[in-house]
Design a protein around this motif. Structure first.
Motif, mmCIF file in Angstrom:
data_model
loop_
_atom_site.group_PDB
_atom_site.id
_atom_site.type_symbol
_atom_site.label_atom_id
_atom_site.label_comp_id
_atom_site.label_asym_id
_atom_site.label_seq_id
_atom_site.Cartn_x
_atom_site.Cartn_y
_atom_site.Cartn_z
ATOM 1 N N LYS A 12 0.840 -1.208 0.000
ATOM 2 C CA LYS A 12 0.000 0.000 0.000
ATOM 3 C C LYS A 12 0.872 1.254 0.000
ATOM 4 N N SER B 46 1.106 4.067 -2.950
ATOM 5 C CA SER B 46 0.827 5.469 -2.618
ATOM 6 C C SER B 46 1.976 6.407 -2.962
ATOM 7 N N GLY B 47 3.044 5.883 -3.518
ATOM 8 C CA GLY B 47 4.201 6.720 -3.889
ATOM 9 C C GLY B 47 3.832 7.718 -4.974
ATOM 10 N N GLU C 24 -3.927 3.850 -6.396
ATOM 11 C CA GLU C 24 -4.062 4.971 -5.464
ATOM 12 C C GLU C 24 -5.430 5.644 -5.626
ATOM 13 N N ARG D 46 -9.233 0.782 -4.473
ATOM 14 C CA ARG D 46 -8.647 2.131 -4.504
ATOM 15 C C ARG D 46 -8.279 2.547 -3.087
ATOM 16 N N LEU D 47 -7.013 2.924 -2.888
ATOM 17 C CA LEU D 47 -6.544 3.212 -1.533
ATOM 18 C C LEU D 47 -7.149 4.490 -0.976
ATOM 19 N N ASN D 48 -7.386 5.440 -1.837
ATOM 20 C CA ASN D 48 -7.967 6.695 -1.372
ATOM 21 C C ASN D 48 -9.156 7.028 -2.259
ATOM 22 N N ASN E 65 -9.773 10.471 -3.706
ATOM 23 C CA ASN E 65 -8.929 11.010 -4.765
ATOM 24 C C ASN E 65 -9.674 11.017 -6.098
ATOM 25 N N ARG F 68 -0.574 11.618 0.585
ATOM 26 C CA ARG F 68 0.706 10.911 0.750
ATOM 27 C C ARG F 68 1.468 11.510 1.919
#
Lengths: 329, 322
Positions: free
Chosen positions: A79, A83-84, A103, B122-124, B127, B289
């Motif tokens: 993760k 997220s980079g 992301e 989707r991590l965020n 976004n 981030r």
């Protein structure tokens, strides 16, 4: 004639006094080399995916055949990697199901395209095929970058002499010239000839670096036809900058003007393109584009000369007024 | 402290009376107009087709051509992929020099035998895709506002050399630290204002101002310090200006990675503006981030740039006077 030659020799000595101008003349070629390296890096780059240890080895091997794989230890690290700053998708296995981590702010279609790729790679057995490279036409980005490099080479020629003229203006030499027997025409010719020489050296170095020795005569013609454009650059800088600090300000306006106007025509609708026909910078870009794509650039060369001359005259009028130099005596 | 302040005020007065300062102000207005009115909100993706001749693949995006010559010609003209079916039933993939893995990825997607279900996570979720014109704001901040100290510092230093002020400084009680701090501090404050105005008129007020100001201040300090060290070796404006343009062109290379974030090779990541451009994107568009890696990167560059600049300016400008 003698005074012109003497002035050219003096200019030559002054400009090359510190030795760095020789390097600057060919610096666009160095930039061309860097650009060529970047374009080939982008062209040859692979798709990248990050995977964690939950993914079985046989699935990783399948993904490795279509993408560069970055390995991380666990889901948290995956993760963090996704997220980079760069856009990279992560692949993990949760409860026997393969998941793709993204992301969420990547370009439109990024997640779907990576999903398709991972799905196809994991579900397809090996396919037999052979590859053949076909050398294609240059991409628009490549043509624009190279045009920028050639325009920069021509610009450096003009602006070096412009800055030398500002120095003359600041130290009062230009005033001495205006009361000497040297005419405005001789003064202008002495500056322009040297700027053409720099331009010729610059574009030749760029053509050699690009591996376009075949087009060298056309690039030399481009430099010669840009005679009035070089003149415009020189006398705009001297006319509007009273000292070296102001010259940097003038350069900050003049440099984008002469580099960007022509290139911006690429992004303009064809129905508005006629507005560009009056600018020699547009014809310079058109000529470079034509030469790079191995077509006949005679018309563009002529237009550089005609439009360049049309703009050169008002620039000279402004110059004579600004530095109080008489055109005729 | 009063010495540093006096030097800073003196430099500021000189800048205000110079045309260059007003050129920079006009550039700011131009950038704001460009981002808000001229640049498009979305850029359409280029249509990408696969060309085929004598193959059994007929996907939506594939266009069939009538001869091998036509296939080769179109692949050459469009820089696309062509699938050529050979007489023995094998396939030849014509491509404009793509990597082996990329070609294999394309073929795998075209000739997939079965699909595996893949979930997208989707991590965020908050976004969203950023409009193209707004996304260009960090580019202008990084390559116009932050480098202001590089340009102004160079111009002031060269004019000090020309006017002989440097000689006076050599006998005055001004150390190299005071000289560097006064100039770097002034240019960094100008850069903070410049970048803040750019962000305010292009993005709005909805971003963490403190992180933004700190990044702008120390980012500009890095370029100011590098600029002062770099300019020390020049005697005239002409050589300096074009060498600077070349150096700043190289510093602009991370814009390639910013435009195409899938392309981020290591050599691009070591350029200082790489971290900064993505940090601005993070701050201005709330990407969520962590800023800790950027803090370390900027701090490292600041310390490195200060030490180099201190050595160069102290040794070659204030001690010897080039």
């Amino acid at each position: 004639m003698k005074s012109i030659i003497m002035t050219i020799v003096r200019e030559f000595k002054l400009i090359f006094r510190d030795g760095i101008t020789i390097y600057l003349t060919i610096s666009p070629a160095v930039l061309a080399l860097i650009f060529i390296f970047i374009f080939s890096s982008v062209q040859e780059s692979d798709i990248a995916l990050a995977v964690d240890k939950s993914l079985p080895q046989d699935l990783v091997a399948k993904l490795e055949s279509v993408a560069d794989i970055e390995f991380v230890d666990n889901l948290e690290s995956l993760k963090e990697r996704v997220s980079g700053a760069d856009s990279i998708a992560g692949v993990t296995m949760q409860d026997g199901t393969v998941s793709l981590l993204v992301e969420g702010n990547e370009a439109q279609g990024f997640a779907e395209s990576r999903q398709n790729l991972v799905s196809a790679a994991l579900g397809t057995e090996s396919i037999q095929y052979t590859t053949e490279t076909v050398e294609g036409q240059n991409s628009l980005a490549y043509t624009i970058s190279m045009a920028c490099i050639f325009l920069l080479a021509l610009f450096i020629g003009g602006s070096s002499l412009g800055l030398s003229g500002v120095n003359e203006r600041e130290s009062g030499v230009i005033h001495a010239v205006s009361v000497s027997p040297m005419t405005l025409g001789s003064y202008a010719v002495s500056k322009i000839i040297l700027s053409l020489l720099f331009g010729i050296i610059g574009v030749s170095a760029c053509a050699l670096i690009m591996g376009r020795v075949d087009a060298l005569p056309q690039f030399l013609l481009l430099a010669l036809c840009s005679v009035f454009v070089s003149g415009m650059i020189i006398f705009l800088i001297i006319g509007f900058a009273g000292n070296q600090i102001a010259a940097v300000g003038v350069l900050k306006i003049v440099m984008p003007l002469f580099l960007v106007v022509g290139i911006s025509s690429v992004f303009i609708s064809e129905k508005w393109l006629f507005l560009y026909y009056a600018f020699p910078m547009y014809w310079q870009y058109a000529a470079i584009d034509t030469v790079i794509s191995s077509r006949e650039p005679t018309f563009q060369f002529l237009m550089i000369l005609v439009t360049g001359f049309a703009w050169f005259i008002p620039v000279m009028i402004v110059f004579t007024k600004k530095v109080k130099m008489k055109a005729w005596r | 402290m009063s010495g540093i302040l006096a030097l800073g005020i003196q430099d500021f007065k000189r800048l205000m009376t110079n045309a260059l300062f007003w050129v920079i102000t006009a550039t700011l207005v131009l950038i704001i107009v460009l981002i808000n009115l001229a640049l498009p909100k979305n850029i359409s993706e280029e249509d990408y087709h696969i060309l085929i001749y004598q193959t059994d693949h007929y996907a939506d995006q594939a266009i069939s051509v009538s001869s091998e010559e036509e296939l080769r010609q179109k692949v050459k003209e469009n820089g696309t992929i062509g699938l050529l079916g050979n007489d023995d039933g094998s396939i030849t993939v014509l491509n404009p020099g793509l990597s082996e893995k990329t070609v294999h990825a394309i073929i795998t997607m075209l000739y997939r035998s079965s699909n595996i279900d893949i979930n997208i996570e989707r991590l965020n979720e908050s976004n969203k895709t950023i409009p193209f014109n707004k996304r260009m704001t960090p580019v202008f901040i990084c390559f116009e506002a932050l480098i202001i100290g590089f340009i102004l510092g160079g111009v002031l230093l060269l004019s000090e050399k020309e006017e002989g002020t440097i000689r006076a400084m050599r006998i005055a009680p001004i150390g190299v630290d005071k000289y560097l701090i006064s100039k770097t501090g002034l240019f960094s404050i100008i850069a903070v204002l410049y970048s803040f105005l750019m962000a305010l008129f292009c993005i709005g007020f909805n971003f963490p101002v403190l992180s933004f100001a700190l990044l702008s201040f120390f980012g500009a300090a890095i370029f100011s310090l590098i600029g002062l060290a770099f300019t020390t070796f020049f005697k005239d404006m002409s050589s300096w200006f074009f060498s600077m343009a070349l150096l700043l062109s190289i510093n602009m290379l991370p814009v390639v990675a910013y435009s195409e974030p899938s392309f981020s090779p290591l050599w691009l990541r070591v350029i200082p503006s790489y971290s900064m451009i993505f940090a601005y994107e993070n701050i201005l568009f709330g990407m969520g981030r962590s800023l800790i890696p950027v803090v370390f990167t900027v701090a490292g560059w600041c310390i490195g740039a200060y030490l180099v600049s201190r050595f160069v300016v102290g040794r070659y400008l204030l001690a010897e006077g080039r």
